[in-house]
Write a protein that holds these residues in place. Structure first.
Motif, PDB file in Angstrom:
ATOM      1  N   ASP A  10       0.866  -1.172   0.000  1.00  0.00           N
ATOM      2  CA  ASP A  10       0.000   0.000   0.000  1.00  0.00           C
ATOM      3  C   ASP A  10       0.908   1.229   0.000  1.00  0.00           C
ATOM      4  O   ASP A  10       1.508   1.567   1.025  1.00  0.00           O
ATOM      5  N   LEU A  11       1.059   1.868  -1.151  1.00  0.00           N
ATOM      6  CA  LEU A  11       1.934   3.024  -1.280  1.00  0.00           C
ATOM      7  C   LEU A  11       1.108   4.274  -1.045  1.00  0.00           C
ATOM      8  O   LEU A  11       0.259   4.636  -1.858  1.00  0.00           O
ATOM      9  N   ILE A  12       1.347   4.927   0.094  1.00  0.00           N
ATOM     10  CA  ILE A  12       0.588   6.132   0.450  1.00  0.00           C
ATOM     11  C   ILE A  12       1.516   7.326   0.257  1.00  0.00           C
ATOM     12  O   ILE A  12       2.477   7.508   1.008  1.00  0.00           O
ATOM     13  N   CYS A  13       1.249   8.114  -0.770  1.00  0.00           N
ATOM     14  CA  CYS A  13       2.128   9.251  -1.083  1.00  0.00           C
ATOM     15  C   CYS A  13       1.504  10.572  -0.688  1.00  0.00           C
ATOM     16  O   CYS A  13       0.282  10.691  -0.618  1.00  0.00           O
ATOM     17  N   GLY A  14       2.321  11.546  -0.453  1.00  0.00           N
ATOM     18  CA  GLY A  14       1.838  12.880  -0.149  1.00  0.00           C
ATOM     19  C   GLY A  14       1.201  12.968   1.231  1.00  0.00           C
ATOM     20  O   GLY A  14       0.439  13.879   1.511  1.00  0.00           O
ATOM     21  N   VAL A  15       1.525  12.018   2.075  1.00  0.00           N
ATOM     22  CA  VAL A  15       0.960  11.991   3.427  1.00  0.00           C
ATOM     23  C   VAL A  15       2.121  11.884   4.411  1.00  0.00           C
ATOM     24  O   VAL A  15       3.045  11.094   4.205  1.00  0.00           O
ATOM     25  N   ARG A  16       2.048  12.693   5.444  1.00  0.00           N
ATOM     26  CA  ARG A  16       3.138  12.693   6.406  1.00  0.00           C
ATOM     27  C   ARG A  16       2.756  11.941   7.666  1.00  0.00           C
ATOM     28  O   ARG A  16       1.648  12.092   8.189  1.00  0.00           O
ATOM     29  N   ALA A  17       3.662  11.130   8.191  1.00  0.00           N
ATOM     30  CA  ALA A  17       3.446  10.505   9.502  1.00  0.00           C
ATOM     31  C   ALA A  17       3.791  11.559  10.539  1.00  0.00           C
ATOM     32  O   ALA A  17       4.840  12.203  10.454  1.00  0.00           O
ATOM     33  N   VAL A  18       2.917  11.781  11.503  1.00  0.00           N
ATOM     34  CA  VAL A  18       3.159  12.851  12.475  1.00  0.00           C
ATOM     35  C   VAL A  18       3.434  12.358  13.878  1.00  0.00           C
ATOM     36  O   VAL A  18       3.956  13.091  14.707  1.00  0.00           O
ATOM     37  N   ARG A  19       3.074  11.125  14.170  1.00  0.00           N
ATOM     38  CA  ARG A  19       3.276  10.640  15.521  1.00  0.00           C
ATOM     39  C   ARG A  19       3.341   9.133  15.535  1.00  0.00           C
ATOM     40  O   ARG A  19       2.644   8.469  14.772  1.00  0.00           O
ATOM     41  N   ILE A  20       4.157   8.591  16.410  1.00  0.00           N
ATOM     42  CA  ILE A  20       4.186   7.147  16.622  1.00  0.00           C
ATOM     43  C   ILE A  20       3.665   6.910  18.031  1.00  0.00           C
ATOM     44  O   ILE A  20       4.226   7.415  19.014  1.00  0.00           O
ATOM     45  N   VAL A  71       0.687   4.405  13.911  1.00  0.00           N
ATOM     46  CA  VAL A  71       1.308   5.600  13.356  1.00  0.00           C
ATOM     47  C   VAL A  71       0.176   6.546  13.004  1.00  0.00           C
ATOM     48  O   VAL A  71      -0.791   6.154  12.334  1.00  0.00           O
ATOM     49  N   TRP A  72       0.253   7.791  13.444  1.00  0.00           N
ATOM     50  CA  TRP A  72      -0.760   8.792  13.120  1.00  0.00           C
ATOM     51  C   TRP A  72      -0.305   9.551  11.889  1.00  0.00           C
ATOM     52  O   TRP A  72       0.835  10.021  11.829  1.00  0.00           O
ATOM     53  N   LEU A  73      -1.241   9.684  10.924  1.00  0.00           N
ATOM     54  CA  LEU A  73      -0.916  10.377   9.672  1.00  0.00           C
ATOM     55  C   LEU A  73      -1.552  11.764   9.660  1.00  0.00           C
ATOM     56  O   LEU A  73      -2.542  12.004  10.377  1.00  0.00           O
ATOM     57  N   ASP A  74      -1.016  12.636   8.800  1.00  0.00           N
ATOM     58  CA  ASP A  74      -1.540  14.006   8.817  1.00  0.00           C
ATOM     59  C   ASP A  74      -2.883  14.128   8.103  1.00  0.00           C
ATOM     60  O   ASP A  74      -3.463  15.206   8.073  1.00  0.00           O
ATOM     61  N   LEU A  92      -2.508   4.147  11.397  1.00  0.00           N
ATOM     62  CA  LEU A  92      -2.158   2.833  10.858  1.00  0.00           C
ATOM     63  C   LEU A  92      -1.584   1.977  11.976  1.00  0.00           C
ATOM     64  O   LEU A  92      -0.564   2.328  12.568  1.00  0.00           O
ATOM     65  N   GLY A  93      -2.229   0.852  12.215  1.00  0.00           N
ATOM     66  CA  GLY A  93      -1.669  -0.064  13.203  1.00  0.00           C
ATOM     67  C   GLY A  93      -0.490  -0.804  12.603  1.00  0.00           C
ATOM     68  O   GLY A  93      -0.465  -1.042  11.399  1.00  0.00           O
ATOM     69  N   PHE A  94       0.494  -1.142  13.426  1.00  0.00           N
ATOM     70  CA  PHE A  94       1.635  -1.900  12.903  1.00  0.00           C
ATOM     71  C   PHE A  94       2.003  -3.020  13.863  1.00  0.00           C
ATOM     72  O   PHE A  94       1.809  -2.924  15.071  1.00  0.00           O
ATOM     73  N   SER A  95       2.536  -4.073  13.306  1.00  0.00           N
ATOM     74  CA  SER A  95       3.164  -5.103  14.141  1.00  0.00           C
ATOM     75  C   SER A  95       4.677  -4.896  14.085  1.00  0.00           C
ATOM     76  O   SER A  95       5.397  -5.242  15.028  1.00  0.00           O
ATOM     77  N   ALA A  96       5.155  -4.327  13.001  1.00  0.00           N
ATOM     78  CA  ALA A  96       6.561  -3.924  12.895  1.00  0.00           C
ATOM     79  C   ALA A  96       6.604  -2.589  12.174  1.00  0.00           C
ATOM     80  O   ALA A  96       5.815  -2.358  11.249  1.00  0.00           O
ATOM     81  N   LEU A  97       7.509  -1.717  12.621  1.00  0.00           N
ATOM     82  CA  LEU A  97       7.607  -0.372  12.037  1.00  0.00           C
ATOM     83  C   LEU A  97       9.055  -0.120  11.626  1.00  0.00           C
ATOM     84  O   LEU A  97       9.981  -0.448  12.376  1.00  0.00           O
ATOM     85  N   VAL A  98       9.238   0.438  10.437  1.00  0.00           N
ATOM     86  CA  VAL A  98      10.589   0.775   9.999  1.00  0.00           C
ATOM     87  C   VAL A  98      10.638   2.254   9.659  1.00  0.00           C
ATOM     88  O   VAL A  98       9.818   2.734   8.880  1.00  0.00           O
ATOM     89  N   LEU A  99      11.579   2.948  10.269  1.00  0.00           N
ATOM     90  CA  LEU A  99      11.772   4.373   9.991  1.00  0.00           C
ATOM     91  C   LEU A  99      12.832   4.517   8.903  1.00  0.00           C
ATOM     92  O   LEU A  99      13.971   4.101   9.080  1.00  0.00           O
ATOM     93  N   ALA A 151      12.251  10.845  18.203  1.00  0.00           N
ATOM     94  CA  ALA A 151      12.523  11.480  19.498  1.00  0.00           C
ATOM     95  C   ALA A 151      11.216  11.771  20.235  1.00  0.00           C
ATOM     96  O   ALA A 151      11.092  11.510  21.434  1.00  0.00           O
ATOM     97  N   ASP A 152      10.215  12.257  19.489  1.00  0.00           N
ATOM     98  CA  ASP A 152       8.916  12.566  20.103  1.00  0.00           C
ATOM     99  C   ASP A 152       8.264  11.329  20.682  1.00  0.00           C
ATOM    100  O   ASP A 152       7.455  11.421  21.610  1.00  0.00           O
ATOM    101  N   ALA A 153       8.595  10.176  20.122  1.00  0.00           N
ATOM    102  CA  ALA A 153       7.992   8.926  20.604  1.00  0.00           C
ATOM    103  C   ALA A 153       8.831   8.302  21.720  1.00  0.00           C
ATOM    104  O   ALA A 153       8.549   7.186  22.167  1.00  0.00           O
TER     105      ALA A 153
END
Lengths: 405, 105
Positions: free
Chosen positions: A73-83, A90-93, A98-105, A248-250
C-alpha cells in the motif's frame, strides 16, 4: 493480520518493502511517504537529470503498478506525524491511524540551512529531492553566475553540471579542502585541479556571511573575509539533518539520527531504522550515519531478513561513488580514523587509488578512474583477515594476489 | 527491437526497446524486478544477466571495467554481461536474456 509500516518513501523504504515481500512476508505492507512521487532514484538528480539526459519516468524505482501487484500500500503525499508505541499505531496528517506489528523508519534527511541573513532570497536553492531538482533545472537554464556553497558530493556534482552547461561557477567551501568529510587530501587535491582546469573558481577556508539581493532575489554572496561574489543562482549543499524528530517525540533514542543497535533495531524492539536517518554502531566506537544508495539498500535487506527471523548483525563494507565531468570516483570502506595512506597508480594522469590505513590495517580505498582496482579493493576489504599496510606496500603490480591470503 | 527476458523464477517476458536504449532500463520500466543499484553508471553488478549463447558474439566485447564489475557477482558464466551495458540494436533483435544472481531487487 500483521502489518509492516514503513515511514519514508525513498530508496531504503522501497527496498524494505520489496525485500520483505520478496522474502515471504505475508502481512500487509504500507509505505507512508511525504513526497508526492512514488519512490525514485536520487543519484541522477545531481547529474544526468539536471543535464536533461535522464527522463523523469526512468527515475522511478518501479512503476506505481508494481506496488499493487505486490500488495504494498503506497501512500504518497501523506506525512506521519506521531508514533504511538503503546497502541502500536502511526498517526498520519490526513487523520488516519495505521496499526503496525513492525515499524521501519526510513525517513531520510532534509537539507541543512545556512543560518545567515538573506538565506531566504529567491534563487538560493537546495538539491535533495525531485521537486528541488525540477526547480534547479528550470532556474539553471536562465542562470549565468552560479555559486555553490559546500564542496561535498552534491556541491561538486552540481558544479560539474553547471560548468558543463557553460555557466560561470564558484565553489565556496569552509574547510581547507574539498570533500573534507569524505576523502583523503590526495583526492581533495585532485578534484580541486579537475574543477579548476574546467574553469571553476574555488574558494577554500571561507564561508558565507550573508546574501545580498534586491526585489527578493539573490544578487551577491558576501563572504566572511569581506569579499563579494555576484550570483544569480546559489546552490547550498552543506549536508543534511536526519529526520529523527518523530522518533525522538515517541521516546526513542536519537542523536544525529535514530539510534539503532547492531541489528538496526531502535530502543523499541518493534521498530527499526534504516538508511540516511539511521545512526548505527560504528566500527571505531560510537554511532554513525551513512548517506548512500548502498547503505539504504543493504540496511533495508538486512531488516527484511530480520523480519523473517534472522538474528545476525548488520556488517557490510560500505561503498560510494561520485561522477564529476568524466571523473569517476569510487570509494570502499570508511576512513573516519585513517592515519596513513599509500598511493598507487598514475597520479599525474589522474588514474590512481589511495589506500588508507588505521593502525596498519586497510580501512578505505579511494579510486579515481580505476574501476578495476576499485573492485579488487572491495574484495580486499571483505577478506576474512584484515589487509595490512605491509602487504599492499610489498605488492608491485596486482593486488589480486592478496585475495587468497 | 524485440527481446525476451527470463526472470529469476523462470517467467518469460517479451519486451520491446528503442534503438540505443539500455536493456537494463527497459527491464526496470517494464516493472520486472532488477536491482540495478547504481542506475547504470558502472559501479555495481546488480543488473547481471546471462545472454543467449547464440547472441553473445553479436554484442560488442566487454571492456576491463565490465569484466571487473562482474567479478562482484555470483554465478558468472561466459555469457554473463551487465545489462546496463547492452544497448538495443537491430543486431541483437530477438535476443533472450536471463536475470542472473545478484540482480534480485
Amino acid at each position: 493480520m500483521d502489518r509492516l509500516v514503513v515511514i519514508g518513501g525513498g530508496q531504503a523504504a522501497f527496498q524494505l518493502a520489496a525485500s520483505a515481500r520478496g522474502g515471504g512476508y505475508e502481512g500487509d505492507i504500507a509505505i507512508v511517504s511525504a513526497e508526492a512521487e512514488a519512490p525514485y532514484q536520487r543519484p541522477p538528480l545531481s547529474k544526468g537529470y539536471l543535464l536533461g539526459k535522464v527522463p523523469r519516468e526512468s527515475l522511478l524505482l518501479q512503476k506505481p503498478a508494481y506496488f499493487g501487484t505486490h500488495r504494498i500500500d503506497l501512500i504518497c503525499g501523506v506525512r506521519a506525524v506521531r508514533i504511538d508505541r503503546d497502541a502500536r499505531q502511526v498517526w498520519l496528517d490526513d487523520g488516519r491511524r495505521l496499526g503496525f506489528s513492525a515499524l521501519v523508519l526510513a525517513t531520510g534527511g532534509r537539507n541543512r540551512r545556512l543560518a545567515v541573513d538573506g538565506a531566504g532570497l529567491d534563487g538560493i536553492l537546495g538539491l535533495r529531492n525531485l521537486a528541488d531538482a525540477d526547480g534547479v533545472r528550470d532556474q539553471l537554464a536562465c542562470a549565468n553566475r552560479v555559486v555553490v556553497v559546500g564542496g561535498g558530493f552534491i556541491g561538486l556534482e552540481f558544479a560539474a553540471v553547471a560548468r558543463a552547461l557553460g555557466k560561470s561557477v564558484t565553489i565556496i567551501e569552509a574547510q581547507r579542502r574539498l570533500m573534507a568529510r569524505a576523502v583523503s587530501e590526495v583526492v581533495s587535491d585532485h578534484l580541486r585541479s579537475v574543477h579548476q582546469r574546467r574553469g571553476v573558481s574555488i574558494e577554500l577556508g571561507t564561508s558565507v556571511a550573508h546574501f545580498g539581493g534586491s526585489a527578493g532575489r539573490v544578487e551577491t554572496v558576501e563572504l566572511a573575509d569581506g569579499r563579494s561574489i555576484g550570483a544569480d543562482l546559489v546552490m547550498v549543499g552543506v549536508g543534511i539533518v536526519p529526520n529523527d524528530e518523530i522518533a525522538a517525540d515517541a521516546g526513542l533514542e536519537t542523536g544525529d539520527g535514530v539510534r539503532v543497535d547492531a541489528g538496526l533495531r531502535t530502543s523499541d524492539p518493534h521498530i527499526f531504522a534504516i538508511g540516511d536517518c539511521a545512526a548505527f554502531p560504528s566500527p571505531e566506537g560510537g554511532f554513525h550515519r551513512l548517506e548512500s544508495v548502498q547503505n539504504a539498500v543493504d540496511q533495508a535487506r538486512h531488516v527484511a531478513r530480520s523480519l523473517a527471523g534472522s538474528v545476525e548483525d548488520y556488517r557490510v563494507v560500505p561503498w560510494f561513488w561520485s561522477d564529476q565531468y568524466d571523473e569517476k570516483l569510487q570509494i570502499v570502506g570508511l576512513a573516519a580514523a585513517a592515519d596513513e595512506v599509500l598511493v598507487r597508480g598514475a597520479r599525474e594522469a589522474g588514474r590512481f587509488s589511495v589506500y588508507r590505513f588505521r593502525r596498519d590495517r586497510l580501512v578505505c580505498v579511494e579510486s579515481l578512474n580505476q574501476p578495476v582496482e576499485h573492485v579488487t579493493a572491495r574484495k580486499l576489504l571483505a577478506r576474512a583477515s584484515p589487509v595490512l599496510r605491509a602487504e599492499i606496500a610489498a605488492q608491485d603490480m596486482d593486488l589480486r594476489k592478496l585475495l587468497h591470503a | 527491437m524485440k527481446f525476451t527476458v527470463v526472470d529469476r523464477s523462470g517467467g518469460v517476458h517479451p519486451l520491446e526497446a528503442a534503438s540505443g536504449q539500455k536493456l537494463m532500463e527497459v527491464i526496470r520500466e517494464a516493472g520486472l524486478p532488477i536491482a540495478a543499484l547504481c542506475g547504470g553508471c558502472r559501479s555495481c553488478a546488480t543488473c547481471h544477466v546471462h545472454v543467449d549463447l547464440d547472441y553473445l558474439e553479436r554484442l560488442p566485447p566487454m571492456d576491463e571495467e565490465e569484466m571487473a564489475l562482474l567479478e562482484l557477482a555470483d554465478d558468472v558464466r561466459p555469457q554473463s554481461r551487465l545489462s546496463c551495458q547492452i544497448l538495443a540494436s537491430q543486431e541483437i533483435d530477438g535476443i533472450t536474456i536471463t536475470l542472473a544472481a545478484g540482480s534480485e531487487l
